[in-house]
Scaffold this motif. Structure first.
Motif, PDB file in Angstrom:
ATOM      1  N   CYS A  99      54.799  63.548  -1.782  1.00 45.21           N
ATOM      2  CA  CYS A  99      55.463  64.605  -1.012  1.00 45.21           C
ATOM      3  C   CYS A  99      54.467  65.594  -0.411  1.00 45.21           C
ATOM      4  N   PHE A 100      53.311  65.724  -1.036  1.00 39.28           N
ATOM      5  CA  PHE A 100      52.276  66.623  -0.513  1.00 39.28           C
ATOM      6  C   PHE A 100      51.528  65.985   0.644  1.00 39.28           C
ATOM      7  N   VAL A 101      51.190  64.703   0.494  1.00 37.02           N
ATOM      8  CA  VAL A 101      50.312  64.034   1.465  1.00 37.02           C
ATOM      9  C   VAL A 101      51.051  63.539   2.701  1.00 37.02           C
ATOM     10  N   ILE A 102      52.119  62.771   2.531  1.00 38.10           N
ATOM     11  CA  ILE A 102      52.764  62.116   3.678  1.00 38.10           C
ATOM     12  C   ILE A 102      53.297  63.096   4.721  1.00 38.10           C
ATOM     13  N   PRO A 103      53.997  64.169   4.336  1.00 34.47           N
ATOM     14  CA  PRO A 103      54.432  65.110   5.374  1.00 34.47           C
ATOM     15  C   PRO A 103      53.272  65.727   6.145  1.00 34.47           C
ATOM     16  N   LYS A 104      52.152  65.975   5.460  1.00 33.61           N
ATOM     17  CA  LYS A 104      51.027  66.656   6.116  1.00 33.61           C
ATOM     18  C   LYS A 104      50.215  65.737   7.021  1.00 33.61           C
ATOM     19  N   ILE A 105      50.083  64.458   6.644  1.00 34.29           N
ATOM     20  CA  ILE A 105      49.232  63.580   7.450  1.00 34.29           C
ATOM     21  C   ILE A 105      50.019  62.642   8.374  1.00 34.29           C
ATOM     22  N   ILE A 106      51.340  62.549   8.158  1.00 27.70           N
ATOM     23  CA  ILE A 106      52.140  61.655   9.008  1.00 27.70           C
ATOM     24  C   ILE A 106      53.284  62.397   9.696  1.00 27.70           C
ATOM     25  N   ILE A 107      54.202  62.973   8.909  1.00 33.17           N
ATOM     26  CA  ILE A 107      55.429  63.525   9.480  1.00 33.17           C
ATOM     27  C   ILE A 107      55.151  64.697  10.416  1.00 33.17           C
ATOM     28  N   ARG A 108      54.463  65.739   9.923  1.00 30.73           N
ATOM     29  CA  ARG A 108      54.255  66.932  10.754  1.00 30.73           C
ATOM     30  C   ARG A 108      53.397  66.661  11.985  1.00 30.73           C
ATOM     31  N   PRO A 109      52.275  65.930  11.868  1.00 28.92           N
ATOM     32  CA  PRO A 109      51.509  65.615  13.077  1.00 28.92           C
ATOM     33  C   PRO A 109      52.301  64.829  14.107  1.00 28.92           C
ATOM     34  N   LEU A 110      53.115  63.850  13.650  1.00 26.66           N
ATOM     35  CA  LEU A 110      53.914  63.057  14.587  1.00 26.66           C
ATOM     36  C   LEU A 110      54.988  63.902  15.262  1.00 26.66           C
ATOM     37  N   VAL A 111      55.675  64.729  14.470  1.00 19.02           N
ATOM     38  CA  VAL A 111      56.716  65.599  15.036  1.00 19.02           C
ATOM     39  C   VAL A 111      56.113  66.555  16.054  1.00 19.02           C
ATOM     40  N   THR A 112      54.978  67.148  15.724  1.00 17.42           N
ATOM     41  CA  THR A 112      54.319  68.083  16.636  1.00 17.42           C
ATOM     42  C   THR A 112      53.869  67.378  17.910  1.00 17.42           C
ATOM     43  N   TYR A 113      53.260  66.209  17.767  1.00 11.96           N
ATOM     44  CA  TYR A 113      52.751  65.454  18.926  1.00 11.96           C
ATOM     45  C   TYR A 113      53.879  65.111  19.897  1.00 11.96           C
ATOM     46  N   TYR A 114      54.958  64.524  19.360  1.00 11.14           N
ATOM     47  CA  TYR A 114      56.049  64.111  20.242  1.00 11.14           C
ATOM     48  C   TYR A 114      56.853  65.295  20.767  1.00 11.14           C
ATOM     49  N   SER A 115      56.890  66.368  20.009  1.00 14.23           N
ATOM     50  CA  SER A 115      57.568  67.580  20.501  1.00 14.23           C
ATOM     51  C   SER A 115      56.840  68.141  21.717  1.00 14.23           C
ATOM     52  N   LEU A 116      55.508  68.184  21.636  1.00 11.89           N
ATOM     53  CA  LEU A 116      54.718  68.712  22.753  1.00 11.89           C
ATOM     54  C   LEU A 116      54.742  67.777  23.963  1.00 11.89           C
ATOM     55  N   LEU A 117      55.006  66.477  23.733  1.00 16.07           N
ATOM     56  CA  LEU A 117      55.180  65.550  24.851  1.00 16.07           C
ATOM     57  C   LEU A 117      56.545  65.721  25.505  1.00 16.07           C
ATOM     58  N   LEU A 118      57.557  65.995  24.685  1.00 15.21           N
ATOM     59  CA  LEU A 118      58.933  66.076  25.170  1.00 15.21           C
ATOM     60  C   LEU A 118      59.275  67.422  25.801  1.00 15.21           C
ATOM     61  N   LEU A 119      58.670  68.485  25.307  1.00 15.77           N
ATOM     62  CA  LEU A 119      59.015  69.828  25.782  1.00 15.77           C
ATOM     63  C   LEU A 119      58.823  70.025  27.292  1.00 15.77           C
ATOM     64  N   PRO A 120      57.744  69.529  27.910  1.00 21.76           N
ATOM     65  CA  PRO A 120      57.609  69.678  29.363  1.00 21.76           C
ATOM     66  C   PRO A 120      58.735  69.004  30.140  1.00 21.76           C
ATOM     67  N   GLU A 121      59.335  67.945  29.543  1.00 23.74           N
ATOM     68  CA  GLU A 121      60.465  67.285  30.198  1.00 23.74           C
ATOM     69  C   GLU A 121      61.735  68.107  30.046  1.00 23.74           C
ATOM     70  N   LEU A 122      61.907  68.706  28.868  1.00 24.32           N
ATOM     71  CA  LEU A 122      63.113  69.505  28.616  1.00 24.32           C
ATOM     72  C   LEU A 122      63.033  70.879  29.266  1.00 24.32           C
ATOM     73  N   LEU A 123      61.831  71.478  29.249  1.00 20.28           N
ATOM     74  CA  LEU A 123      61.630  72.819  29.825  1.00 20.28           C
ATOM     75  C   LEU A 123      60.435  72.776  30.773  1.00 20.28           C
ATOM     76  N   PRO A 124      60.608  72.171  31.933  1.00 20.22           N
ATOM     77  CA  PRO A 124      59.461  71.978  32.842  1.00 20.22           C
ATOM     78  C   PRO A 124      58.785  73.261  33.294  1.00 20.22           C
ATOM     79  N   GLY A 125      59.533  74.354  33.345  1.00 19.48           N
ATOM     80  CA  GLY A 125      58.927  75.621  33.761  1.00 19.48           C
ATOM     81  C   GLY A 125      58.649  76.553  32.610  1.00 19.48           C
ATOM     82  N   GLY A 126      58.700  76.014  31.387  1.00 20.15           N
ATOM     83  CA  GLY A 126      58.607  76.881  30.215  1.00 20.15           C
ATOM     84  C   GLY A 126      57.221  77.131  29.666  1.00 20.15           C
ATOM     85  N   LYS A 127      56.231  76.399  30.105  1.00 19.24           N
ATOM     86  CA  LYS A 127      54.899  76.532  29.514  1.00 19.24           C
ATOM     87  C   LYS A 127      54.365  77.952  29.661  1.00 19.24           C
ATOM     88  N   ASP A 128      54.029  78.552  28.528  1.00 21.83           N
ATOM     89  CA  ASP A 128      53.445  79.902  28.466  1.00 21.83           C
ATOM     90  C   ASP A 128      54.344  80.986  29.055  1.00 21.83           C
TER      91      ASP A 128
END
Length: 355
Positions: A99-128
Protein backbone atom coordinates in the motif's frame (compact mmCIF):
# COMPACT_ATOMS: atom_id res chain seq x y z
CA UNK A 1 -35.28 2.99 9.15
CA UNK A 2 -35.42 5.92 11.60
CA UNK A 3 -31.62 5.82 11.98
CA UNK A 4 -31.16 5.89 8.20
CA UNK A 5 -33.48 8.90 7.89
CA UNK A 6 -31.66 10.74 10.67
CA UNK A 7 -28.32 10.00 9.01
CA UNK A 8 -29.58 11.24 5.63
CA UNK A 9 -30.86 14.49 7.20
CA UNK A 10 -27.60 15.02 9.05
CA UNK A 11 -25.56 14.48 5.89
CA UNK A 12 -27.75 16.97 3.97
CA UNK A 13 -27.38 19.57 6.74
CA UNK A 14 -23.61 19.12 6.97
CA UNK A 15 -23.27 19.20 3.17
CA UNK A 16 -25.02 22.59 3.13
CA UNK A 17 -22.61 23.88 5.80
CA UNK A 18 -19.73 22.52 3.71
CA UNK A 19 -20.74 24.62 0.70
CA UNK A 20 -20.43 27.70 2.92
CA UNK A 21 -17.01 26.52 4.17
CA UNK A 22 -15.75 25.92 0.63
CA UNK A 23 -16.73 29.45 -0.40
CA UNK A 24 -15.49 31.24 2.73
CA UNK A 25 -11.76 31.64 1.82
CA UNK A 26 -12.71 32.76 -1.71
CA UNK A 27 -15.15 35.33 -0.33
CA UNK A 28 -12.55 36.55 2.19
CA UNK A 29 -9.96 36.92 -0.58
CA UNK A 30 -12.20 39.09 -2.76
CA UNK A 31 -13.31 41.10 0.27
CA UNK A 32 -9.65 41.83 1.05
CA UNK A 33 -9.08 42.84 -2.59
CA UNK A 34 -12.10 45.16 -2.46
CA UNK A 35 -11.04 46.83 0.78
CA UNK A 36 -7.45 47.34 -0.34
CA UNK A 37 -8.16 48.11 -3.98
CA UNK A 38 -5.77 45.34 -5.00
CA UNK A 39 -6.59 43.77 -8.43
CA UNK A 40 -3.89 41.21 -9.23
CA UNK A 41 -5.81 39.90 -12.27
CA UNK A 42 -5.40 43.31 -13.90
CA UNK A 43 -1.67 43.49 -13.34
CA UNK A 44 -1.98 45.71 -10.29
CA UNK A 45 1.19 47.38 -9.03
CA UNK A 46 0.80 45.47 -5.78
CA UNK A 47 3.07 42.45 -5.74
CA UNK A 48 1.50 39.05 -5.01
CA UNK A 49 3.48 36.73 -2.74
CA UNK A 50 6.25 34.94 -4.57
CA UNK A 51 7.63 31.72 -3.15
CA UNK A 52 11.32 32.16 -2.26
CA UNK A 53 13.49 29.99 -4.49
CA UNK A 54 15.05 28.07 -1.59
CA UNK A 55 11.59 27.16 -0.23
CA UNK A 56 10.50 26.03 -3.66
CA UNK A 57 13.49 23.70 -3.84
CA UNK A 58 12.83 22.25 -0.38
CA UNK A 59 9.17 21.53 -1.07
CA UNK A 60 9.79 20.10 -4.53
CA UNK A 61 12.33 17.69 -3.08
CA UNK A 62 9.99 16.81 -0.23
CA UNK A 63 7.22 16.03 -2.69
CA UNK A 64 9.39 13.83 -4.90
CA UNK A 65 11.83 11.88 -2.72
CA UNK A 66 12.06 13.77 0.56
CA UNK A 67 8.70 12.80 2.02
CA UNK A 68 9.09 9.04 1.44
CA UNK A 69 12.52 9.27 3.10
CA UNK A 70 10.99 11.03 6.15
CA UNK A 71 8.26 8.39 6.35
CA UNK A 72 10.81 5.57 6.13
CA UNK A 73 12.94 7.16 8.89
CA UNK A 74 9.87 7.46 11.15
CA UNK A 75 9.02 3.83 10.37
CA UNK A 76 12.54 2.71 11.26
CA UNK A 77 12.32 4.53 14.61
CA UNK A 78 8.96 2.89 15.34
CA UNK A 79 10.30 -0.56 14.44
CA UNK A 80 13.53 -0.19 16.47
CA UNK A 81 11.59 1.13 19.48
CA UNK A 82 9.28 -1.88 19.31
CA UNK A 83 6.22 0.30 18.93
CA UNK A 84 4.49 -2.28 16.71
CA UNK A 85 4.53 -4.66 19.70
CA UNK A 86 5.30 -7.73 17.56
CA UNK A 87 1.96 -7.35 15.75
CA UNK A 88 3.56 -6.67 12.38
CA UNK A 89 3.17 -10.19 11.01
CA UNK A 90 4.30 -11.18 7.52
CA UNK A 91 0.78 -10.70 6.14
CA UNK A 92 0.44 -7.22 7.71
CA UNK A 93 3.94 -6.25 6.64
CA UNK A 94 3.32 -7.24 3.00
CA UNK A 95 0.04 -5.30 3.00
CA UNK A 96 1.58 -2.14 4.49
CA UNK A 97 4.55 -2.19 2.10
CA UNK A 98 2.35 -2.83 -0.95
CA UNK A 99 0.00 0.00 0.00
CA UNK A 100 2.97 2.32 0.53
CA UNK A 101 4.85 1.52 -2.67
CA UNK A 102 2.29 0.87 -5.43
CA UNK A 103 0.24 4.07 -5.04
CA UNK A 104 3.42 6.17 -4.99
CA UNK A 105 5.25 4.59 -7.93
CA UNK A 106 2.31 3.51 -10.12
CA UNK A 107 -1.13 4.92 -9.26
CA UNK A 108 -0.34 8.58 -8.47
CA UNK A 109 2.20 9.11 -11.29
CA UNK A 110 -0.20 7.54 -13.83
CA UNK A 111 -3.19 9.55 -12.60
CA UNK A 112 -1.17 12.77 -12.66
CA UNK A 113 0.29 12.06 -16.13
CA UNK A 114 -3.04 11.29 -17.77
CA UNK A 115 -4.81 14.11 -15.94
CA UNK A 116 -2.32 16.63 -17.33
CA UNK A 117 -2.82 15.13 -20.81
CA UNK A 118 -6.61 15.29 -20.55
CA UNK A 119 -7.01 18.71 -18.94
CA UNK A 120 -6.03 20.74 -22.06
CA UNK A 121 -8.80 18.88 -23.92
CA UNK A 122 -11.38 19.52 -21.21
CA UNK A 123 -10.27 23.10 -20.43
CA UNK A 124 -8.42 24.33 -23.52
CA UNK A 125 -8.24 27.91 -22.26
CA UNK A 126 -7.59 27.02 -18.65
CA UNK A 127 -3.81 26.79 -18.49
CA UNK A 128 -2.47 29.17 -15.82
CA UNK A 129 -5.79 31.00 -15.70
CA UNK A 130 -5.56 31.41 -11.90
CA UNK A 131 -1.83 32.15 -11.71
CA UNK A 132 -2.70 35.69 -10.58
CA UNK A 133 -4.02 34.44 -7.19
CA UNK A 134 -1.57 35.44 -4.42
CA UNK A 135 0.19 32.46 -2.90
CA UNK A 136 -1.22 32.58 0.64
CA UNK A 137 -4.78 33.04 -0.58
CA UNK A 138 -4.31 30.12 -2.96
CA UNK A 139 -2.87 28.08 -0.09
CA UNK A 140 -5.92 28.81 2.11
CA UNK A 141 -8.43 28.06 -0.66
CA UNK A 142 -6.74 24.79 -1.64
CA UNK A 143 -6.20 23.65 1.96
CA UNK A 144 -9.91 24.00 2.69
CA UNK A 145 -11.08 22.53 -0.63
CA UNK A 146 -8.70 19.58 -0.51
CA UNK A 147 -9.07 18.58 3.13
CA UNK A 148 -12.82 19.17 3.44
CA UNK A 149 -13.35 17.01 0.34
CA UNK A 150 -11.21 14.28 1.87
CA UNK A 151 -13.13 14.58 5.16
CA UNK A 152 -16.33 13.78 3.25
CA UNK A 153 -14.69 11.02 1.22
CA UNK A 154 -13.53 9.45 4.47
CA UNK A 155 -16.79 10.03 6.35
CA UNK A 156 -19.12 8.49 3.76
CA UNK A 157 -16.95 5.35 3.62
CA UNK A 158 -17.84 4.88 7.28
CA UNK A 159 -21.46 5.97 7.14
CA UNK A 160 -22.51 4.11 3.98
CA UNK A 161 -22.09 0.34 4.59
CA UNK A 162 -21.67 -0.51 0.89
CA UNK A 163 -18.58 1.74 0.76
CA UNK A 164 -17.03 0.49 4.00
CA UNK A 165 -15.28 -2.53 2.46
CA UNK A 166 -13.22 -0.19 0.25
CA UNK A 167 -11.92 1.56 3.39
CA UNK A 168 -11.83 -1.44 5.74
CA UNK A 169 -8.18 -2.19 4.90
CA UNK A 170 -7.15 1.07 6.56
CA UNK A 171 -8.70 -0.05 9.86
CA UNK A 172 -7.81 -3.74 9.92
CA UNK A 173 -4.34 -3.49 11.52
CA UNK A 174 -4.22 -4.16 15.29
CA UNK A 175 -1.52 -1.49 15.68
CA UNK A 176 -0.78 2.11 14.76
CA UNK A 177 2.26 3.39 12.89
CA UNK A 178 3.36 5.59 10.03
CA UNK A 179 2.59 2.75 7.58
CA UNK A 180 -1.10 3.16 8.40
CA UNK A 181 -1.24 6.51 6.62
CA UNK A 182 -1.12 4.85 3.19
CA UNK A 183 -2.70 1.49 4.05
CA UNK A 184 -5.69 1.57 1.69
CA UNK A 185 -7.54 -0.62 -0.77
CA UNK A 186 -6.53 0.07 -4.39
CA UNK A 187 -10.02 1.30 -5.36
CA UNK A 188 -10.05 3.75 -2.45
CA UNK A 189 -6.61 5.00 -3.56
CA UNK A 190 -7.55 5.37 -7.23
CA UNK A 191 -10.53 7.60 -6.46
CA UNK A 192 -8.67 9.59 -3.79
CA UNK A 193 -9.32 13.26 -4.54
CA UNK A 194 -5.96 14.87 -3.72
CA UNK A 195 -4.05 13.49 -6.73
CA UNK A 196 -6.65 14.74 -9.22
CA UNK A 197 -6.98 18.08 -7.45
CA UNK A 198 -3.23 18.69 -7.37
CA UNK A 199 -2.91 17.90 -11.09
CA UNK A 200 -5.83 20.18 -12.00
CA UNK A 201 -4.60 23.05 -9.85
CA UNK A 202 -1.11 22.78 -11.32
CA UNK A 203 -2.60 23.08 -14.82
CA UNK A 204 -4.66 26.09 -13.72
CA UNK A 205 -1.57 27.90 -12.40
CA UNK A 206 -1.78 27.12 -8.68
CA UNK A 207 0.99 24.54 -8.60
CA UNK A 208 3.07 26.24 -5.88
CA UNK A 209 0.23 26.37 -3.38
CA UNK A 210 -1.03 22.88 -4.26
CA UNK A 211 2.48 21.50 -3.69
CA UNK A 212 2.79 23.19 -0.28
CA UNK A 213 -0.62 21.89 0.81
CA UNK A 214 0.26 18.37 -0.33
CA UNK A 215 3.55 18.27 1.59
CA UNK A 216 2.25 19.85 4.80
CA UNK A 217 -0.83 17.62 4.77
CA UNK A 218 1.31 14.50 4.25
CA UNK A 219 3.51 15.43 7.22
CA UNK A 220 0.49 16.02 9.47
CA UNK A 221 -1.34 12.81 8.49
CA UNK A 222 1.82 10.73 8.82
CA UNK A 223 2.39 12.23 12.27
CA UNK A 224 -1.21 11.54 13.29
CA UNK A 225 -0.91 7.85 12.36
CA UNK A 226 2.52 7.40 13.92
CA UNK A 227 2.88 5.39 17.10
CA UNK A 228 5.17 8.13 18.41
CA UNK A 229 2.93 10.25 20.72
CA UNK A 230 4.48 13.62 19.85
CA UNK A 231 1.43 15.49 21.17
CA UNK A 232 1.81 14.32 24.80
CA UNK A 233 4.08 17.21 25.90
CA UNK A 234 1.30 19.67 24.97
CA UNK A 235 -0.95 17.97 27.53
CA UNK A 236 1.65 17.29 30.23
CA UNK A 237 3.65 20.55 30.29
CA UNK A 238 1.49 23.29 31.80
CA UNK A 239 2.74 26.26 29.77
CA UNK A 240 2.16 24.28 26.55
CA UNK A 241 -1.48 23.50 27.44
CA UNK A 242 -3.01 26.53 25.63
CA UNK A 243 -1.07 25.64 22.46
CA UNK A 244 -2.20 22.02 22.81
CA UNK A 245 -5.84 23.10 23.20
CA UNK A 246 -5.71 24.99 19.88
CA UNK A 247 -3.58 22.35 18.13
CA UNK A 248 -5.84 19.38 18.88
CA UNK A 249 -8.88 21.27 17.59
CA UNK A 250 -7.15 22.55 14.47
CA UNK A 251 -5.20 19.55 13.12
CA UNK A 252 -5.20 15.77 13.56
CA UNK A 253 -2.90 14.60 16.34
CA UNK A 254 -1.98 11.08 17.47
CA UNK A 255 -4.51 11.21 20.33
CA UNK A 256 -7.46 12.30 18.19
CA UNK A 257 -6.65 10.08 15.21
CA UNK A 258 -5.66 7.02 17.21
CA UNK A 259 -9.16 7.21 18.69
CA UNK A 260 -10.52 6.78 15.16
CA UNK A 261 -8.57 3.52 14.78
CA UNK A 262 -9.68 2.03 18.10
CA UNK A 263 -11.46 -1.33 17.94
CA UNK A 264 -14.18 -0.22 20.35
CA UNK A 265 -16.08 2.91 21.31
CA UNK A 266 -17.18 1.47 24.67
CA UNK A 267 -14.22 2.83 26.65
CA UNK A 268 -15.00 6.52 26.10
CA UNK A 269 -11.72 6.94 24.17
CA UNK A 270 -12.30 5.18 20.86
CA UNK A 271 -14.37 6.91 18.21
CA UNK A 272 -14.12 4.88 15.02
CA UNK A 273 -17.45 6.33 13.85
CA UNK A 274 -16.03 9.84 14.09
CA UNK A 275 -12.74 11.79 14.25
CA UNK A 276 -12.68 11.70 10.44
CA UNK A 277 -10.37 14.71 9.97
CA UNK A 278 -7.21 14.17 7.93
CA UNK A 279 -5.09 17.33 8.02
CA UNK A 280 -7.68 19.44 9.87
CA UNK A 281 -9.58 18.16 12.90
CA UNK A 282 -11.68 21.31 12.90
CA UNK A 283 -14.17 19.68 10.49
CA UNK A 284 -15.03 17.18 13.24
CA UNK A 285 -15.54 20.07 15.67
CA UNK A 286 -17.83 21.90 13.24
CA UNK A 287 -19.91 18.85 12.30
CA UNK A 288 -19.97 17.27 15.76
CA UNK A 289 -18.23 14.06 14.66
CA UNK A 290 -15.20 14.38 16.92
CA UNK A 291 -14.26 13.67 20.52
CA UNK A 292 -11.12 14.82 22.33
CA UNK A 293 -9.92 12.84 25.36
CA UNK A 294 -6.11 13.30 25.24
CA UNK A 295 -5.93 9.56 25.87
CA UNK A 296 -4.88 6.68 23.64
CA UNK A 297 -6.91 3.50 23.00
CA UNK A 298 -5.61 0.28 24.51
CA UNK A 299 -6.30 -1.70 21.32
CA UNK A 300 -6.74 -1.01 17.62
CA UNK A 301 -8.22 -2.55 14.51
CA UNK A 302 -11.49 -4.36 13.82
CA UNK A 303 -13.08 -6.69 16.36
CA UNK A 304 -14.19 -9.13 13.66
CA UNK A 305 -10.92 -8.99 11.69
CA UNK A 306 -10.14 -12.36 10.10
CA UNK A 307 -6.60 -11.47 9.00
CA UNK A 308 -7.59 -11.66 5.36
CA UNK A 309 -4.83 -12.24 2.82
CA UNK A 310 -2.84 -9.06 2.08
CA UNK A 311 -3.64 -9.26 -1.65
CA UNK A 312 -7.38 -9.58 -0.97
CA UNK A 313 -7.36 -6.55 1.31
CA UNK A 314 -5.46 -4.53 -1.27
CA UNK A 315 -7.30 -5.69 -4.40
CA UNK A 316 -10.89 -6.39 -3.22
CA UNK A 317 -13.28 -6.78 -5.07
CA UNK A 318 -10.95 -7.69 -7.96
CA UNK A 319 -9.54 -10.50 -5.82
CA UNK A 320 -11.61 -11.81 -2.93
CA UNK A 321 -10.57 -13.43 0.33
CA UNK A 322 -10.74 -17.18 0.94
CA UNK A 323 -11.53 -16.60 4.63
CA UNK A 324 -14.98 -18.00 5.33
CA UNK A 325 -17.47 -15.43 6.63
CA UNK A 326 -15.20 -12.49 5.81
CA UNK A 327 -16.65 -9.27 4.43
CA UNK A 328 -14.05 -9.56 1.68
CA UNK A 329 -14.95 -13.11 0.66
CA UNK A 330 -17.27 -14.04 -2.21
CA UNK A 331 -20.83 -13.15 -1.10
CA UNK A 332 -19.39 -11.88 2.18
CA UNK A 333 -21.70 -10.00 4.59
CA UNK A 334 -21.99 -6.22 4.32
CA UNK A 335 -21.81 -5.10 7.94
CA UNK A 336 -20.34 -1.61 7.62
CA UNK A 337 -18.10 -0.38 10.43
CA UNK A 338 -20.46 -1.69 13.10
CA UNK A 339 -19.31 -4.47 15.42
CA UNK A 340 -21.48 -7.48 14.44
CA UNK A 341 -24.01 -8.68 17.00
CA UNK A 342 -22.30 -12.10 17.13
CA UNK A 343 -18.99 -10.50 18.16
CA UNK A 344 -20.70 -8.42 20.86
CA UNK A 345 -22.42 -11.55 22.18
CA UNK A 346 -19.11 -13.43 22.32
CA UNK A 347 -17.50 -10.52 24.20
CA UNK A 348 -20.35 -10.42 26.71
CA UNK A 349 -20.08 -14.19 27.23
CA UNK A 350 -16.32 -13.93 27.80
CA UNK A 351 -16.83 -11.09 30.29
CA UNK A 352 -19.49 -12.99 32.24
CA UNK A 353 -17.36 -16.17 32.24
CA UNK A 354 -14.33 -14.24 33.50
CA UNK A 355 -16.46 -12.74 36.21
Amino acid sequence: MKLEQDLAQRIKRDAAISVFLYLTPIALMFTAFYLTGYKPWEGSSGLPFKVPRFLEGIFKNLSSWGLPVIVLVIGAVEAVAGLYENKWTKNERLLDITCFVIPKIIIRPLVTYYSLLLLPELLPGGKDMFSWVPFWWAFAIIAVADDLTQYWYHRIHHQLPWLWRFHRTHHSAPYMGMAMASRQNIIYSIFFSQTYLTAALTYLGLGYAALFVKVIKSLITTGAHSSIPWDKPFYQIKWLNPIGWVLERLISTPATHHAHHADTADDGIGNYKGNFGNMFFIWDIIFGTGIITRKYPSSYGIKHYKEEEWYAQFLWPIIKSKKEGSELSADGPMVGDEVPVQVRAEESLQTSTAG
